[in-house]
Design a protein around this motif. Sequence first.
Motif, short mmCIF file in Angstrom:
data_model
loop_
_atom_site.label_atom_id
_atom_site.label_comp_id
_atom_site.label_asym_id
_atom_site.label_seq_id
_atom_site.Cartn_x
_atom_site.Cartn_y
_atom_site.Cartn_z
N HIS A 1 0.80 -1.22 0.00
CA HIS A 1 0.00 0.00 0.00
C HIS A 1 0.84 1.28 0.00
CE1 HIS A 1 0.46 1.28 4.32
NE2 HIS A 1 0.97 0.07 4.38
N ARG A 2 2.12 1.20 0.27
CA ARG A 2 2.94 2.40 0.35
C ARG A 2 3.30 2.89 -1.05
NH1 ARG A 2 5.30 3.92 5.15
NH2 ARG A 2 5.96 5.67 3.85
N LEU A 3 2.29 3.44 -1.74
CA LEU A 3 2.50 3.95 -3.09
C LEU A 3 3.48 5.12 -3.10
CD1 LEU A 3 -1.22 3.92 -4.31
CD2 LEU A 3 0.54 2.22 -4.77
N ASP A 4 3.60 5.82 -1.97
CA ASP A 4 4.50 6.96 -1.94
C ASP A 4 5.95 6.55 -2.11
OD1 ASP A 4 3.99 5.68 0.54
OD2 ASP A 4 5.12 7.24 1.58
N GLU A 5 6.26 5.29 -1.80
CA GLU A 5 7.64 4.82 -1.93
C GLU A 5 7.83 3.90 -3.14
OE1 GLU A 5 10.09 5.94 -0.45
OE2 GLU A 5 9.38 6.83 1.42
N VAL B 1 -4.78 -9.79 5.99
CA VAL B 1 -4.56 -9.24 4.66
C VAL B 1 -5.76 -8.39 4.27
CG1 VAL B 1 -4.14 -9.75 2.23
CG2 VAL B 1 -3.16 -11.22 4.00
N LEU B 2 -5.52 -7.16 3.86
CA LEU B 2 -6.56 -6.27 3.36
C LEU B 2 -6.20 -5.84 1.95
CD1 LEU B 2 -9.13 -4.52 3.78
CD2 LEU B 2 -7.61 -2.72 4.63
N ARG B 3 -7.07 -6.18 1.00
CA ARG B 3 -6.90 -5.72 -0.39
C ARG B 3 -7.96 -4.65 -0.65
NH1 ARG B 3 -4.69 -7.57 -5.40
NH2 ARG B 3 -3.99 -9.56 -4.53
N ILE B 4 -7.53 -3.48 -1.10
CA ILE B 4 -8.45 -2.37 -1.29
C ILE B 4 -8.29 -1.80 -2.68
CG2 ILE B 4 -6.83 -0.75 -0.24
CD1 ILE B 4 -9.38 0.73 0.82
N PHE B 5 -9.44 -1.47 -3.29
CA PHE B 5 -9.50 -0.93 -4.65
C PHE B 5 -10.42 0.29 -4.64
CE2 PHE B 5 -11.39 -0.40 -8.76
CZ PHE B 5 -10.41 -0.73 -9.68
N PRO B 6 -9.96 1.43 -5.20
CA PRO B 6 -8.64 1.71 -5.75
C PRO B 6 -7.59 1.76 -4.65
CG PRO B 6 -9.93 3.72 -5.66
CD PRO B 6 -10.86 2.61 -5.26
N GLY B 7 -6.33 1.56 -5.07
CA GLY B 7 -5.25 1.48 -4.10
C GLY B 7 -4.92 2.82 -3.49
N LYS C 1 -2.72 -3.96 2.25
CA LYS C 1 -2.35 -3.46 3.57
C LYS C 1 -2.37 -4.65 4.53
CE LYS C 1 -1.84 -0.70 7.18
NZ LYS C 1 -1.60 -1.76 8.18
N LEU C 2 -1.29 -4.82 5.28
CA LEU C 2 -1.19 -5.92 6.24
C LEU C 2 -1.44 -5.40 7.65
CD1 LEU C 2 2.03 -7.69 4.85
CD2 LEU C 2 -0.36 -8.29 4.42
N SER C 3 -2.20 -6.17 8.42
CA SER C 3 -2.47 -5.80 9.80
C SER C 3 -1.19 -5.86 10.62
CB SER C 3 -3.51 -6.73 10.41
OG SER C 3 -4.75 -6.60 9.75
N PRO C 4 -1.10 -5.07 11.70
CA PRO C 4 0.08 -5.14 12.55
C PRO C 4 0.35 -6.54 13.09
CG PRO C 4 -1.19 -3.18 13.07
CD PRO C 4 -2.00 -3.98 12.10
N SER C 5 -0.69 -7.34 13.30
CA SER C 5 -0.52 -8.69 13.85
C SER C 5 0.25 -9.61 12.92
CB SER C 5 -1.88 -9.30 14.16
OG SER C 5 -2.69 -9.38 13.00
N VAL C 6 0.37 -9.26 11.66
CA VAL C 6 1.11 -10.07 10.69
C VAL C 6 2.62 -9.97 10.92
CG1 VAL C 6 1.69 -10.18 8.22
CG2 VAL C 6 -0.71 -10.05 8.94
N PHE C 7 3.05 -8.88 11.49
CA PHE C 7 4.49 -8.61 11.62
C PHE C 7 5.04 -9.27 12.88
CE2 PHE C 7 2.87 -5.41 8.81
CZ PHE C 7 3.90 -5.22 7.90
N ARG C 8 6.31 -9.57 12.83
CA ARG C 8 6.97 -10.21 13.97
C ARG C 8 7.00 -9.29 15.19
NH1 ARG C 8 12.04 -10.68 13.44
NH2 ARG C 8 12.28 -12.29 15.05
N LYS C 9 7.08 -8.02 14.97
CA LYS C 9 7.07 -7.04 16.06
C LYS C 9 5.92 -6.06 15.81
CE LYS C 9 12.10 -7.46 16.54
NZ LYS C 9 13.40 -6.75 16.45
N PRO C 10 4.69 -6.47 16.15
CA PRO C 10 3.52 -5.68 15.76
C PRO C 10 3.49 -4.28 16.36
CG PRO C 10 2.91 -7.48 17.24
CD PRO C 10 4.32 -7.71 16.84
N GLU C 11 3.80 -4.13 17.64
CA GLU C 11 3.75 -2.81 18.26
C GLU C 11 4.82 -1.90 17.69
OE1 GLU C 11 1.54 -1.42 20.52
OE2 GLU C 11 0.42 -3.20 19.87
#
Length: 1289
Positions: free
Chosen positions: A639-643, A752-758, A674-684
Amino acid sequence: MYRQWNIYFVFILLSIVPLFQLVKSDITKMEPDEIKNKWIGDFKTSVGTLAEKVLNITEIKKQLYNNRKHDEVKLINGMAEFNRIHTKVLLHLSTVHGVVLNLTSAIEKELDDHEHGIPPKTIIPLPVCCSVDSSHGSYEGRLRQKVDLTKPCIGTRGGDLFQTDVLASLQHMKQNYQDTPAVLWQYFSTVDGHFTQYPSSNRHCDSQGHLISPLTQEWFVDKLFMEKKNVVIVYDVGVIAGMVVGPENRTMSMYIHEAVLRILDTLTPDDQVNVVAFNDTAHAPTQCDKRLFVANQVNCDKIRRFLTTTNIPGGGSDFTSGLLKAYEMLISEKRYLSDKFKKRSTQLIFLTPGKPTNNGIEKLFTTISNKQEELDKNVHHFVYTFDDSLDEGVGDILSSIAHQELPGWPMISNFSVTFMPPVGPRGDFHVYNATGFVQGAATYYHKLQFQPPKKRDTGVTIIGPKSDSHSGLIMTSTIPVFHNNSVYGVAAIDTSMATIFAEILNFDIGVHSYAFLMESQHGQVLLHPQLRPPGDIRQESPVYPHLSVVEPTLSDVQIFNLTHAGTETQQLRAQVRMGRSSYKSGTPLDNSAPSNATLIYSKIHGIQFVLVLVKFDLDSDILIPQHLAQDLKLHAPYHRLDEISLSPVHNKPQDDSVCSYNGNFIATEESVIKLSPSVFRKPEQYKYSNEDVNQIIEINSFLEHSKNTSLIRLEVKEEIEHILRSTDEIDKLWRPTAKQVLERYFGTPSGVLRIFPGMPFRNTYNHLSQVWFRRSVALPHQFVFSSGQFSRFTSRNMLLMSKAVSENIADDPQGPPLVKLLQGVVGVVISHRQLNAILYQVSGCGGTDIECHLLDNNGYVLPSDGKATAARHLTQQFSWLASHLITNRQMKPFWCTSLSEGQHRLSYSMNLTFDQRTGSNRCESYVIGTVTETNLFLLVLYNRTKSGCDTSFDDTDTCTKGTNGQCNKCLTTDQSCESPCQCLADFDQCSSHYDLHDVRTTACYNDPLVDENVPSSFQPKPPRSDVKNCSLPCVAVEDKDECLSLQHCQWGDDYPSFPTCGWRNDSDIVHSTSQMTTPGVPTPPLRPPTKQTVVSSPGPGPAIPLKRTSTSNPQTVPVNSPPPKKTTPNPTVLPTSSGQTNIPTETPTEMTTQAQTSDIDITSTDSSVVSNQAIISHSSTLSKHITSGQIPLSTSNPAHETTQSQENMRQKNRKTESTDDKTGLVIGLIVAVMVVLLIVGLVIYKVRKRLKNQTNGARKGSIFDGVLFNRTSERAELTQSSRPYQQIM
């Protein structure tokens, strides 16, 4: 001018009965059967068809289940899952434990080196903590505030610098912070109060800029003096306390109050405390005026608030009244909790200016002696006063109060009465000047330990949880620092509970099972799905409910087993209410029956916490995705289209599809992930971190190729791959209808969240905690409508229509089905106006005599457009109806409890299928019915203004409304009506336990906390200036003037009965194709008129080629052209290049309809305009053409595709005029009576008024808003506002 009255009389006499019934049906009567069988049914069908058209749910399900065919079915092993969580938690705690030990070792080593003359490696100047300006620091996401990470700071108080001898070892603090994500704050204090903290901050300073002495803080006191205490603080508020003393010109009362606050800071939840303020009489907090409070954060805050009510000195100073009240509290506590009371040391702290106004010395000491006898002579008295006010003789009285162990007590001159020693244990008496009074009183605990400790305590003690205004719930780990075999100080580290216990919070195995954390000593639950997440609990006084409140279905024996758990793992069987799927739904599910579950539990080593896993039998197995060896090369941009838009990667949207709107990147043709924080190894850490480019590219590559990454949890990688593989074609399904709705999304329980338009999101956004996801899981059989701010194209509330993609089972016939297998939740964002337009298009809601409203399942009336900031409740908008439904139990009051805040909330649950009351009183008439397969209800009323209800209706059943949202009645069980409100829960105020008879078994839904203080640098970057601007989607506009101001939009084409803002050109709208239609899903219902009709295209777009006699090439209005001008009486018809006429560029062509039995020919009023005709021969012919694909869905005419209810209303609305001669005048005058004349006059007036108004445009409120009726020739004039009916489907 009206025709002669005699003609009307004859006409009415011949047809008065059918005419009267016709007018009555059209104007004054609702048809409940038609509403129930046609309006609601057609609306439900239209909603379902719209959802299928824009979401393609059937195709998404097909792809998801096809990709599940080869998945491995694995039984859920509850014990294995428990061990996994338990191991992770122990690892986090041991890491923190190691950090504290290493810091202590470094400090002790440096102290030894310093003593042996070894100079420190580095000495750096340290800033003073209370002088640190945090606004000049950098924002640290872990701490949620600005700090200085470059160095620690040291403390000062009153200008005296608190020096430290361990400067070099402070570098360990910086390293600890970098290496351990759970570490927040680190600090160290010597026994003399020399203080150091990292990072630099003024968080330990008071409002005057002075350091709050570490010697008065619980983390320091609890570690050095491990005794549990019963404490009563007795302080003088007599008039003498108002005397000004000291260099700061403060009153003694101010110093006394500050001392009480500092004493409260020394206490822990293992202590008991209360206060007594006295002058001529004694006063105590009303919440607990006869016992002691548990000294937790909630109760200490109650005492602090009590202090503000006693801050003005006045009256005398009766020592006896103050002490007597304190003794009564201690005696009551001893009787109530005898065992716990005796295990604590008991202290009475007496603070006074030193001048009693009551001379009853004998009564004073007799009271002390008698009460000490009742308390087993175990109360230590600590007496502190000021030297500025101590009179002769008063010192002896105060000293005798403190030193009750001395023989000959009391030691007062000229006092002959003595008592048998010892009256009580040793105490302490001290006289301070104003500067030292607060510090001296707050360090009373130094006198508690009169013998040196027999055993050196070198262990780590964990204190907490406690609330931090930035970081939420934190714990403090403390350890003593020794030098030369004596205690030198205490080191402490604050840690985030959300980080240490992340595996408990993010447990996601199965659909319903969950884990929670409780404290064993008091049985309080700390982490649970019913409670707010620990990072969101930032209020001053969080509540930790008892296990019996949170899990009310557990027996006393089961609760005892859990609270007395050992470190070995144990199991028990119980019936428990559903966890993740219901408590987080925001939907009343109190009638759901408990389900069988296994509770696996164990006490965590080294801490007084018990870990519990609730594994439901319903969660028996899960599907394990099979990893594909081949390189999938999925298209799933992060989702980070800015980068990624600037990076040389393949997995990103096409450059020409990326634009800028309101500071946001938008990928108009593609979805993003967009991935939820819970997906990451260090969510906080992820939630509040600033992702760098390398991390973003690494995640983006993982989403494309499933390449390995250290940022994502290993156990969810294959599930993420499955979701991405199953939804890889979703853009092709959603792209054709991109301009008909706003955003669309698909969120999965795996994060996992897929959103359209991005578009980019904040890292903190978690779809799993959003109301649209929770409600959809709780109501999996329905389309769930929820209102809120989601769209990037408008700041107004929009409607989110969501549906769970799941396999369900009907476990409880009275309640909603339960989810067996949850694939995800799919949804779309539409405007309130769009939903109401669909309703008005398929019903008779457009009339001027009735009004329609949509309600959700909690009784909130959805706005008809986005102008309203929030939905109003039925009890507020139509209180008479709400009261009636509540009385009939068709709208049930529902109380839930916000357990973290200690509040009850009143809401309602609609409990009906269909109901009506259509009597003669229009103001109390209604029809209401559920829209099946949704959480909506349709309410039909007579127009309140036209019926005079706004001014004449006596609303005797008005629902009450409390002040500022507070309930007038709390937890009522009667049928009274009150607007949604909240009230404080009843506690045992002394213990902070809920009253078990005053709590509801369902927790309230809590909106996720949005941290508005996150700086812009931690959010996605805005688009660059060279990125093209996006056009505002027309469907996001709900205001007519705003719509007409946009060149690419037009008002009223899509839904003539309830105009909406749509794209100006048909050619500019991306239409759905036949490939979008999923097998098994019904196509939009088509209901053409029964008569044959010839229709010419009313505006931009081609004509409907049903029986085409000639071809035409109509003009289209470019997107950037100005809005069309108003209709003129004589439109100009432009010829086409082929010699045929075309549609007018500015005004619609006038068409004539002649009523015939078989065919109706429509021609232009201009004789030269004879081409561009189309014939609708029969409804079956129309359907045949449409299904065969000859007629695009977007070009049909709504005026000839009405529902059956619209057709009926049209027939009723047509009024025939008689042209008979005047010969019936006499008969009419003889037969007609005065009453009939009155009725006839009213009827004719209303009919003529309607016919007259039609010369100005469409009949307002008619379902033929797009058709004008010509009175003389009975021809239909089709206006430009007409729009193909199928297009809204």
